[in-house]
Write a protein that holds these residues in place. Structure first.
Motif, mmCIF file in Angstrom:
data_model
loop_
_atom_site.group_PDB
_atom_site.id
_atom_site.type_symbol
_atom_site.label_atom_id
_atom_site.label_comp_id
_atom_site.label_asym_id
_atom_site.label_seq_id
_atom_site.Cartn_x
_atom_site.Cartn_y
_atom_site.Cartn_z
ATOM 1 N N PRO A 257 0.809 -1.237 0.000
ATOM 2 C CA PRO A 257 0.000 0.000 0.000
ATOM 3 C C PRO A 257 0.828 1.265 0.000
ATOM 4 C CG PRO A 257 -0.069 -1.094 2.152
ATOM 5 C CD PRO A 257 0.575 -2.051 1.203
ATOM 6 N N GLU A 258 2.091 1.222 0.489
ATOM 7 C CA GLU A 258 2.882 2.444 0.520
ATOM 8 C C GLU A 258 3.195 2.977 -0.878
ATOM 9 O OE1 GLU A 258 5.700 -0.587 2.452
ATOM 10 O OE2 GLU A 258 3.706 -0.731 1.577
ATOM 11 N N LEU A 290 11.567 -9.001 3.029
ATOM 12 C CA LEU A 290 10.488 -8.858 2.056
ATOM 13 C C LEU A 290 9.569 -10.074 2.068
ATOM 14 C CD1 LEU A 290 9.300 -7.146 -0.268
ATOM 15 C CD2 LEU A 290 10.802 -8.423 -1.821
ATOM 16 N N GLN A 291 10.142 -11.246 2.299
ATOM 17 C CA GLN A 291 9.368 -12.483 2.245
ATOM 18 C C GLN A 291 8.234 -12.502 3.270
ATOM 19 O OE1 GLN A 291 11.661 -16.123 2.877
ATOM 20 N NE2 GLN A 291 10.620 -17.029 1.120
ATOM 21 N N LYS A 292 8.406 -11.788 4.361
ATOM 22 C CA LYS A 292 7.350 -11.735 5.376
ATOM 23 C C LYS A 292 6.079 -11.102 4.832
ATOM 24 C CE LYS A 292 10.753 -11.263 9.109
ATOM 25 N NZ LYS A 292 11.295 -10.349 10.163
ATOM 26 N N ARG A 293 6.216 -10.340 3.757
ATOM 27 C CA ARG A 293 5.062 -9.652 3.181
ATOM 28 C C ARG A 293 4.486 -10.357 1.954
ATOM 29 N NH1 ARG A 293 5.845 -3.233 3.164
ATOM 30 N NH2 ARG A 293 3.814 -3.539 2.178
ATOM 31 N N VAL A 299 -1.589 -5.955 5.148
ATOM 32 C CA VAL A 299 -0.311 -5.879 5.857
ATOM 33 C C VAL A 299 -0.501 -5.083 7.144
ATOM 34 C CG1 VAL A 299 2.123 -5.274 5.659
ATOM 35 C CG2 VAL A 299 0.815 -5.856 3.603
ATOM 36 N N PRO A 300 -0.203 -5.682 8.310
ATOM 37 C CA PRO A 300 -0.355 -4.949 9.570
ATOM 38 C C PRO A 300 0.650 -3.806 9.667
ATOM 39 C CG PRO A 300 0.693 -7.087 9.940
ATOM 40 C CD PRO A 300 0.243 -7.080 8.519
ATOM 41 N N LYS A 301 0.319 -2.821 10.488
ATOM 42 C CA LYS A 301 1.174 -1.641 10.624
ATOM 43 C C LYS A 301 2.577 -2.022 11.100
ATOM 44 C CE LYS A 301 -2.488 1.746 11.508
ATOM 45 N NZ LYS A 301 -3.039 2.729 12.489
ATOM 46 N N ALA A 307 9.337 -3.702 7.591
ATOM 47 C CA ALA A 307 9.795 -4.014 6.221
ATOM 48 C C ALA A 307 9.140 -3.073 5.217
ATOM 49 C CB ALA A 307 9.494 -5.471 5.887
ATOM 50 N N PRO A 308 9.460 -1.777 5.272
ATOM 51 C CA PRO A 308 8.923 -0.850 4.271
ATOM 52 C C PRO A 308 9.504 -1.171 2.897
ATOM 53 C CG PRO A 308 10.643 0.210 5.555
ATOM 54 C CD PRO A 308 10.404 -1.125 6.196
#
Length: 529
Positions: A257-258, A290-293, A299-301, A307-308
C-alpha cells in the motif's frame, strides 16, 4: 471436451515446438470461442480452484474401482499422478457424454457449491461418462492442478497463426487480470484495442545468464546496474489509479500500500519496470524481510514499519500515455531519471543507478562486491536496445555472482511426478552434528538424467524404510548443494532455510564424514543471513 482431449494428446505426445504450435493453431481456428478462451486460460495458469480434496478423490476412486486402499496407493506411487491413476483404475465409462470443455468447467464450478454427497454423485457420474483421456483432464481440473508444458510464447505464436495478428500485440492482450468470467474471445482476442484495460501491464523483458564477456564488444556500448534480490514488478499509473503487477502476472497492488502515493507524483500514462525491495536507511534489506510480506493481502502496521518497501526503477515503458518500448534504453532511462528527480525524497521510488566502469575488469571488480551490498550480481543492457518481450539473447544479460554451496548427505528420496514418476528425483539432505545427521533442505534439480537413473537404481536396492512415497536410504552419497541465500527458520530442525536450493554436483569423491556440519551452516547464516 473431445476436441480439447485431442489437443492435449497432440501436445503431450510431442517434444517438438512446431508440432505443438500447429496443434494449438488448428484448435484456435476451429473450436468453440468459449472453449478457446478457457484453453488459453488453462494454459496460462488461470485454472479453476480446487473443488475437492485429493483424499476424497482417492477414496471415491478406490471405491468405484473395487480396490483396497493400499492397492490404490501402491498404484498411485508407481504412476506418480493422482488424476492419471484415477483415469487408469476406473472401469470403462458406461456411456459417453459429448459435452464441451466449457460445460465441464461450469460443472466443476457448480460442484464446489454442493454438499459432499451431491458433489460425490456429480463426480462419479462424470467419471462414468468420460473416456480415459477426458476423465484424466476432468480430474486434473477438479484438483486445481492442471499444468501442461506449453509456454505463453507458444500460445501467442499459435494465436498469431490462427488469427493473423502480430505476436507482440497478442502477448499484450493476454496480460492483465482477465478471466473467462470477465472476458470473451471477442473482447480479449478479436477486439482492436489492446489497451482497453487500464490496468494491463506490458510483457516483461527477461535476460539470459551471462557466461562470458568476450562477445559483448566495447564496454561503452553497455549500461550496468545492480541486480537486486526482490520481486520484479511493473507499476502502472493510468486513469488516476495505480496498479502493481509481478512478473508472474500476479496483481499485487493491495500488498504494497505504501506505493499508492506514487500516483500523486508521477504523471498519468506512466508505466515503470522495476524491483520491489524491502528498503530502509537508503539501502536494501534482505529478501527475508520482504518475504514476510509475500502472500499477504493485508499488511499490519507493525510489518509496514519493519519491512517498508520501495520500487527500484529499472526502465520506463510508457511515458505520457505513449508506448516508448521501441526507443533506445539510453533515452528511456533519461526520461525515467527526470520523472524520479521530480518526486520528493520520501517517495517510495528510487532510480537503479548505473554502475560506472571503463573496462570489463572494472565491471568484474564491481560484481565481486555484490554480496556485500545485498545484490545478486549485475545486469548488463545495451544502451541502444529496445524493450522487448520474453527472454531474448543479445541485448540484456544477467551476470550473477556464484551461488553459496555446502556439501550435504542424502538421507531420503522420493519419486517425482508426471514423466519423472518412475525415477527418484526429490531428495532430502542433512549436515553432520556430532554423531547425528540433521536434515536442512530438499532439492530436486541439477543432475543429469543419467545420474537420476543411477541414483534411482541405488535407492531401490538400498531402501531402509518406507514412509508412503518416501524412502529412507543409508547416508552414503554426498552432494554439493548450491543456493542463493540463507535465513533463520524456526520451522526447520536445523534452524535455517535456503533460497533456491539445487544440486550442483554429485560429490563421488567425498565420504559422508567429510560433508559439512551444522556449525558450518550456522556460520554461513551469521555471515550471509
Amino acid at each position: 471436451m473431445k476436441d480439447f482431449a485431442t489437443l492435449f494428446t497432440r501436445i503431450d505426445e510431442s517434444t517438438k515446438t512446431t508440432v505443438k504450435t500447429a496443434a494449438l493453431a488448428d484448435y484456435f481456428r476451429n473450436a468453440d470461442p468459449s472453449d478457446k478462451l478457457w484453453t488459453i486460460a488453462l494454459f496460462t495458469g488461470r485454472r479453476p480452484k480446487r473443488t475437492i480434496t485429493a483424499t476424497r478423490l482417492r477414496e471415491w476412486a478406490a471405491e468405484v474401482a473395487g480396490l483396497p486402499d493400499w492397492l490404490f496407493e501402491e498404484s498411485y506411487s508407481i504412476v506418480g499422478d493422482l488424476a492419471e491413476t484415477i483415469a487408469l483404475v476406473l472401469p470403462p465409462a458406461e456411456h459417453e457424454d459429448d459435452q464441451s470443455l466449457t460445460y465441464w468447467i461450469n460443472t466443476i464450478k457448480t460442484l464446489s457449491t454442493l454438499e459432499e454427497e451431491d458433489r460425490k454423485a456429480g463426480i462419479l457420474n462424470a467419471w462414468n461418462s468420460l473416456p480415459t483421456t477426458q476423465r484424466f483432464l476432468f480430474t486434473k481440473l477438479l484438483t486445481g492442478g492442471f499444468r501442461i508444458g506449453v509456454s505463453a510464447k507458444l500460445i501467442t505464436r499459435a494465436l498469431a497463426q490462427a488469427t493473423g495478428q502480430p505476436e507482440p500485440e497478442l502477448t499484450h492482450k493476454l496480460m492483465g487480470n482477465w478471466t473467462p468470467d470477465t472476458a470473451t474471445w471477442e473482447t480479449l482476442i478479436e477486439a482492436d484495442d489492446p489497451t482497453a484495460d487500464l490496468s494491463r501491464p506490458y510483457p516483461f523483458y527477461l535476460a539470459y545468464q551471462l557466461d562470458s564477456l568476450d562477445d559483448l564488444g566495447p564496454p561503452a556500448d553497455w549500461n550496468a546496474e545492480r541486480k537486486w534480490d526482490g520481486i520484479r514488478g511493473q507499476l502502472i499509473i493510468r486513469g488516476g489509479e495505480h496498479h502493481l503487477w509481478s512478473r508472474g502476472e500476479d496483481l499485487m497492488t493491495d500488498r504494497f500500500p505504501e506505493l499508492s502515493t506514487l500516483k500523486d507524483y508521477l504523471p498519468d500514462g506512466t508505466v515503470i519496470d522495476g524491483e520491489i525491495l524491502a528498503f530502509a536507511d537508503e539501502k536494501p534489506l534482505s529478501f527475508n524481510a520482504l518475504q514476510k510480506r509475500i502472500g499477504r493481502k493485508t499488511v499490519p502496521k507493525k510489518l509496514l514499519t519493519e519491512a517498508p518497501v520501495i520500487l527500484m526503477a529499472y526502465d520506463l515503458l510508457e511515458h505520457e500515455g505513449k508506448d516508448i518500448r521501441d526507443t533506445p534504453l539510453k533515452d528511456r532511462r533519461n526520461h525515467l531519471k527526470t520523472l524520479i528527480n521530480q518526486t520528493p525524497n520520501e517517495t517510495p521510488i528510487r532510480l537503479s543507478e548505473a554502475v560506472p566502469f571503463q573496462t570489463w575488469d572494472d565491471l568484474a571488480k564491481a560484481r565481486d562486491q555484490s554480496r556485500d551490498i545485498g545484490a545478486e550480481g549485475l545486469m548488463l543492457k545495451r544502451l541502444d536496445s529496445p524493450y522487448l518481450s520474453g527472454r531474448k539473447r543479445g541485448d540484456w544479460w544477467k551476470w550473477k555472482i556464484d551461488p553459496l554451496t555446502i556439501d550435504a548427505v542424502m538421507i531420503y528420496a522420493q519419486a517425482g511426478h508426471g514423466r519423472r514418476a518412475n525415477l527418484f528425483t526429490d531428495y532430502t539432505f542433512a549436515v553432520r552434528s556430532g554423531n547425528d545427521l540433521v536434515p536442512f533442505t530438499k532439492a530436486y534439480s541439477g543432475l543429469t538424467d543419467a545420474e537420476f537413473r543411477e541414483i534411482t537404481a541405488w535407492v531401490r536396492k538400498n531402501t531402509l524404510q518406507k514412509f508412503g512415497p518416501v524412502r529412507q536410504v543409508p547416508p552414503t552419497h554426498v552432494f554439493e548443494i548450491a543456493f542463493e541465500g540463507i535465513q533463520a527458520s524456526p520451522r526447520h530442525k536445523s534452524g535455517v532455510a535456503l533460497r533456491f536450493p539445487r544440486m550442483s554436483r554429485w560429490r563421488r569423491d567425498k565420504p559422508m564424514d567429510e560433508a559439512n556440519t551444522l556449525e558450518d551452516l550456522k556460520e554461513m547464516l551469521a555471515t550471509y543471513g
